[in-house]
Scaffold this active site. Structure first.
Site, short mmCIF file in Angstrom:
data_model
loop_
_atom_site.label_atom_id
_atom_site.label_comp_id
_atom_site.label_asym_id
_atom_site.label_seq_id
_atom_site.Cartn_x
_atom_site.Cartn_y
_atom_site.Cartn_z
N ASP A 295 1.02 -1.29 -0.02
CA ASP A 295 -0.10 -0.10 0.04
C ASP A 295 0.92 1.30 0.03
O ASP A 295 0.59 2.43 0.39
CB ASP A 295 -1.09 0.17 1.17
CG ASP A 295 -0.21 0.30 2.32
OD1 ASP A 295 0.98 -0.41 2.76
OD2 ASP A 295 -0.74 1.02 3.29
N GLU A 296 2.05 1.12 -0.35
CA GLU A 296 3.07 2.29 -0.36
C GLU A 296 4.03 2.62 -1.54
O GLU A 296 4.44 1.39 -1.94
CB GLU A 296 3.73 1.86 0.69
CG GLU A 296 4.63 3.29 1.63
CD GLU A 296 5.02 2.57 2.86
OE1 GLU A 296 6.32 3.29 3.09
OE2 GLU A 296 4.87 1.72 3.58
#
Ligand SMILES: [Mg+2]
Length: 415
Positions: free
Chosen positions: A105-106
């Site tokens: 998610d990054e």
């Protein structure tokens, strides 16, 4: 150096947010994604409603439930999160060809070229530019945040700066829905009031050393002369000197391959017996080495992770002269690290082993020399044969308990 625009994007409470999307009745409720306390699990992700009670990632679920007894605990569903991650990365890839995912998610995006890419020099570009209102990197970042929310239902925090170091720190400062822009030239000023722990590579040990020197903020660190830092921290001192000033010229690199392979296990009961720990370490080393061979990777760094019954966690690592994909080597190194690192007073709750710093294939062969090469080749052939048998007949077909015993003998000889 020409001005770069680096964006760091991090989804807020990713797993918990996905669960809320899939079951809207969870929205706004204190939610913990993680293994149940009776499995001695830890919090993988917590909704902001749960964080309000002090619940944090990596906290034991049991402790989280003491802080917030009404929290709903959901076991992680990694396949679903992987799907959301792929959709998110697909959206990001529309804005820059230079994306470096750091986790599900990054990611970092280099959006330096975005003005040229979206600028009004062709009709197509004009159409896209006017539709999305893209012009500056800042507008692009806002647009990205908005699209993730509208199209996926995920909120994200963004940091925009001239380099990765500052962008990543910026994105974490105002979560959730953070949006922090650090103009070029203002890096040092931006970092100055923040604690030194925010910097890359300042772990517990370095932080403690810095505290002993009276250095708590990045601004205080920036006041130390380079010579003093080098004397204290060696080559890393120079990195600290640069980082304290917000200097970082590392590029955003397309990184599809894994950077490390690791395996860990949380024991059902804390372990205080070296032989049991070594047995576990052996099977973890085998598992990691097998995955390395399957992917054609060899790594130069072996890392050991230990978590004590009181949740103090430590990692120790060693760098090898020759990159490896052999369980014998991984286990041998991890075993030595365990020997040195474990204080024997505290029982062990979790043990893990990892291999990283992968070397490119072509450089590896030449690194083996003389008898070392022969031995490594022999071991590799043996390991590959074992892999094949296991592939065919399952993991239980061959047990390598003898490796553990052999190694123990070797060690007692060493003493
Ligand atoms: Mg996140």
């Amino acid at each position: 150096m020409t001005q770069r625009y680096i964006l760091h994007l991090d989804v807020d409470a990713f797993f918990a947010s996905v669960e809320e999307i899939l079951d809207p009745s969870l929205k706004g409720q204190p939610l913990i994604v993680g293994a149940r306390p009776e499995q001695r699990g830890v919090v993988a992700s917590a909704s902001y409603a749960a964080r309000a009670f002090g619940v944090r990632s990596a906290m034991p679920t049991a402790q989280a439930l003491r802080l917030c007894p009404q929290a709903i605990v959901i076991p992680p569903r990694h396949k679903v999160y992987g799907e959301y991650s792929a959709r998110m990365m697909a959206i990001l890839s529309e804005y820059s060809p230079l994306i470096e995912p750091l986790s599900l998610d990054e990611a970092f995006l280099d959006v330096t070229g975005c003005q040229a890419r979206w600028g009004p020099s062709t009709r197509l570009r004009r159409a896209q530019s006017s539709r999305s209102g893209l012009g500056s990197p800042e507008e692009l970042a806002h647009r990205l945040q908005e699209r993730l929310e509208v199209e996926l239902g995920l909120t994200a925090s963004i940091g925009l700066a001239a380099n990765k170091l500052v962008a990543k720190i910026a994105s974490g400062l105002e979560k959730p829905r953070g949006f922090v822009v650090v103009p070029q030239g203002k890096e040092a000023e931006f970092l100055a009031p923040l604690p030194v722990e925010k910097l890359w590579g300042v772990g517990e040990v370095t932080a403690r050393s810095l505290h002993e020197m009276g250095v708590f903020t990045i601004g205080q660190l920036a006041e130390l002369p380079a010579g003093q830092l080098e004397a204290r921290f060696g080559r890393r001192g120079r990195d600290l000197y640069r980082q304290a000033r917000g200097m970082d010229d590392s590029p955003v690199v397309l990184e599809r391959e894994e950077k490390s392979l690791s395996r860990e296990i949380t024991f059902a009961e804390d372990i205080g017996d070296m032989q049991i720990l070594r047995k576990k370490l052996l099977s973890l080393s085998e598992s990691v080495a097998r995955r390395l061979r399957k992917r054609g990777l060899r790594g130069r760094t072996v890392k050991l992770k230990l978590r004590y019954s009181d949740f103090k966690t430590l990692t120790r690592q060693v760098t090898l002269d020759v990159p490896t994909d052999l369980e014998q080597v991984v286990f041998d190194q991890a075993g030595r690290l365990l020997d040195k690192a474990w204080d024997r007073r505290r029982k062990v709750r979790l043990i893990g082993v990892g291999v990283s710093k992968f070397a490119p294939e072509e450089r590896q062969l030449s690194l083996f020399e003389g008898t070392g090469e022969e031995k490594a080749d022999k071991l590799r052939r043996l390991s590959q044969a074992v892999d094949q048998i296991r592939e065919k007949y399952g993991d239980e077909a061959i047990q390598r308990a003898s490796l553990a015993d052999g190694d123990r003998d070797e060690k007692s000889k060493m003493r």
